[in-house]
Design a protein around this motif. Structure first.
Motif, PDB file in Angstrom:
ATOM      1  N   TYR A   1       0.883  -1.171   0.000  1.00  0.00           N
ATOM      2  CA  TYR A   1       0.000   0.000   0.000  1.00  0.00           C
ATOM      3  C   TYR A   1       0.915   1.213   0.000  1.00  0.00           C
ATOM      4  O   TYR A   1       1.513   1.541   1.027  1.00  0.00           O
ATOM      5  N   TYR A   2       1.019   1.880  -1.108  1.00  0.00           N
ATOM      6  CA  TYR A   2       1.987   2.972  -1.249  1.00  0.00           C
ATOM      7  C   TYR A   2       1.709   4.146  -0.315  1.00  0.00           C
ATOM      8  O   TYR A   2       2.605   4.917  -0.013  1.00  0.00           O
ATOM      9  N   ASP A   3       0.457   4.269   0.145  1.00  0.00           N
ATOM     10  CA  ASP A   3       0.110   5.378   1.026  1.00  0.00           C
ATOM     11  C   ASP A   3       0.366   5.056   2.491  1.00  0.00           C
ATOM     12  O   ASP A   3       0.058   5.850   3.366  1.00  0.00           O
ATOM     13  N   GLN A   4       0.959   3.890   2.771  1.00  0.00           N
ATOM     14  CA  GLN A   4       1.234   3.505   4.146  1.00  0.00           C
ATOM     15  C   GLN A   4       2.740   3.419   4.389  1.00  0.00           C
ATOM     16  O   GLN A   4       3.532   3.377   3.464  1.00  0.00           O
TER      17      GLN A   4
ATOM     18  N   GLY B   1       6.234  12.993   5.181  1.00  0.00           N
ATOM     19  CA  GLY B   1       5.385  12.052   4.476  1.00  0.00           C
ATOM     20  C   GLY B   1       6.242  11.036   3.732  1.00  0.00           C
ATOM     21  O   GLY B   1       7.453  10.978   3.908  1.00  0.00           O
ATOM     22  N   VAL B   2       5.597  10.224   2.913  1.00  0.00           N
ATOM     23  CA  VAL B   2       6.305   9.210   2.128  1.00  0.00           C
ATOM     24  C   VAL B   2       5.948   9.400   0.662  1.00  0.00           C
ATOM     25  O   VAL B   2       4.919   9.956   0.320  1.00  0.00           O
ATOM     26  N   PHE B   3       6.815   8.922  -0.210  1.00  0.00           N
ATOM     27  CA  PHE B   3       6.574   9.002  -1.640  1.00  0.00           C
ATOM     28  C   PHE B   3       6.478   7.581  -2.181  1.00  0.00           C
ATOM     29  O   PHE B   3       7.377   6.774  -2.003  1.00  0.00           O
ATOM     30  N   GLY B   4       5.347   7.283  -2.785  1.00  0.00           N
ATOM     31  CA  GLY B   4       5.139   5.965  -3.370  1.00  0.00           C
ATOM     32  C   GLY B   4       4.553   6.113  -4.752  1.00  0.00           C
ATOM     33  O   GLY B   4       4.375   7.226  -5.257  1.00  0.00           O
TER      34      GLY B   4
ATOM     35  N   GLY C   1       2.488   9.232  -6.169  1.00  0.00           N
ATOM     36  CA  GLY C   1       2.808  10.538  -5.608  1.00  0.00           C
ATOM     37  C   GLY C   1       3.157  10.515  -4.150  1.00  0.00           C
ATOM     38  O   GLY C   1       3.367   9.463  -3.559  1.00  0.00           O
ATOM     39  N   PRO C   2       3.199  11.706  -3.551  1.00  0.00           N
ATOM     40  CA  PRO C   2       3.511  11.813  -2.122  1.00  0.00           C
ATOM     41  C   PRO C   2       2.263  11.525  -1.278  1.00  0.00           C
ATOM     42  O   PRO C   2       1.141  11.792  -1.709  1.00  0.00           O
ATOM     43  N   TYR C   3       2.481  10.987  -0.094  1.00  0.00           N
ATOM     44  CA  TYR C   3       1.385  10.669   0.816  1.00  0.00           C
ATOM     45  C   TYR C   3       1.739  11.186   2.205  1.00  0.00           C
ATOM     46  O   TYR C   3       2.862  11.009   2.666  1.00  0.00           O
ATOM     47  N   PRO C   4       0.755  11.780   2.898  1.00  0.00           N
ATOM     48  CA  PRO C   4       1.022  12.233   4.261  1.00  0.00           C
ATOM     49  C   PRO C   4       1.084  11.038   5.215  1.00  0.00           C
ATOM     50  O   PRO C   4       0.489   9.985   4.956  1.00  0.00           O
ATOM     51  N   VAL C   5       1.800  11.191   6.312  1.00  0.00           N
ATOM     52  CA  VAL C   5       1.845  10.188   7.371  1.00  0.00           C
ATOM     53  C   VAL C   5       1.193  10.814   8.596  1.00  0.00           C
ATOM     54  O   VAL C   5       1.596  11.883   9.043  1.00  0.00           O
ATOM     55  N   THR C   6       0.146  10.149   9.105  1.00  0.00           N
ATOM     56  CA  THR C   6      -0.587  10.642  10.267  1.00  0.00           C
ATOM     57  C   THR C   6      -0.606   9.565  11.349  1.00  0.00           C
ATOM     58  O   THR C   6      -0.053   8.473  11.167  1.00  0.00           O
ATOM     59  N   SER C   7      -1.295   9.839  12.436  1.00  0.00           N
ATOM     60  CA  SER C   7      -1.444   8.856  13.514  1.00  0.00           C
ATOM     61  C   SER C   7      -2.233   7.634  13.055  1.00  0.00           C
ATOM     62  O   SER C   7      -2.199   6.594  13.693  1.00  0.00           O
TER      63      SER C   7
END
Length: 84
Positions: A7-10, A37-40, A43-49
């Motif tokens: 899951y690229y957004d994780q 955040g991370v890049f997958g 595109g880029p994805y934010p990292v949250t709780s």
């Protein structure tokens, strides 16, 4: 730490297996990743709780972070198998 291949957004934690890292070093890396955040793929994805966190050691192992604890002064990351 970076984007998980399943899951690229994780988030993926990729242990190198060379030597233990201190808790403060891991926390610093997590804080930096949360800010940047991370890049997958896609595109880029934010990292949250609420971002899923996986342990990524070589081929995608489907090991989701389920908790952590301290045993004998060593931080142990607990995982559980999850399908994609």
């Amino acid at each position: 730490m970076g984007s998980y291949r399943g899951y690229y957004d994780q988030l993926a934690i990729d242990p190198d297996g060379k030597e233990p890292r201190s808790v403060s070093h891991v926390l610093k890396d997590l804080r930096t990743t949360r800010c940047k955040g991370v890049f997958g793929e896609g595109g880029p994805y934010p990292v949250t709780s609420y971002t899923g966190t996986w342990v990524d050691s070589g081929p995608a192992q489907q090991q989701h972070l389920s908790g952590f604890g301290v045993e004998g002064g060593i931080v142990v990351i607990r995982t559980e198998s999850r399908d994609w």
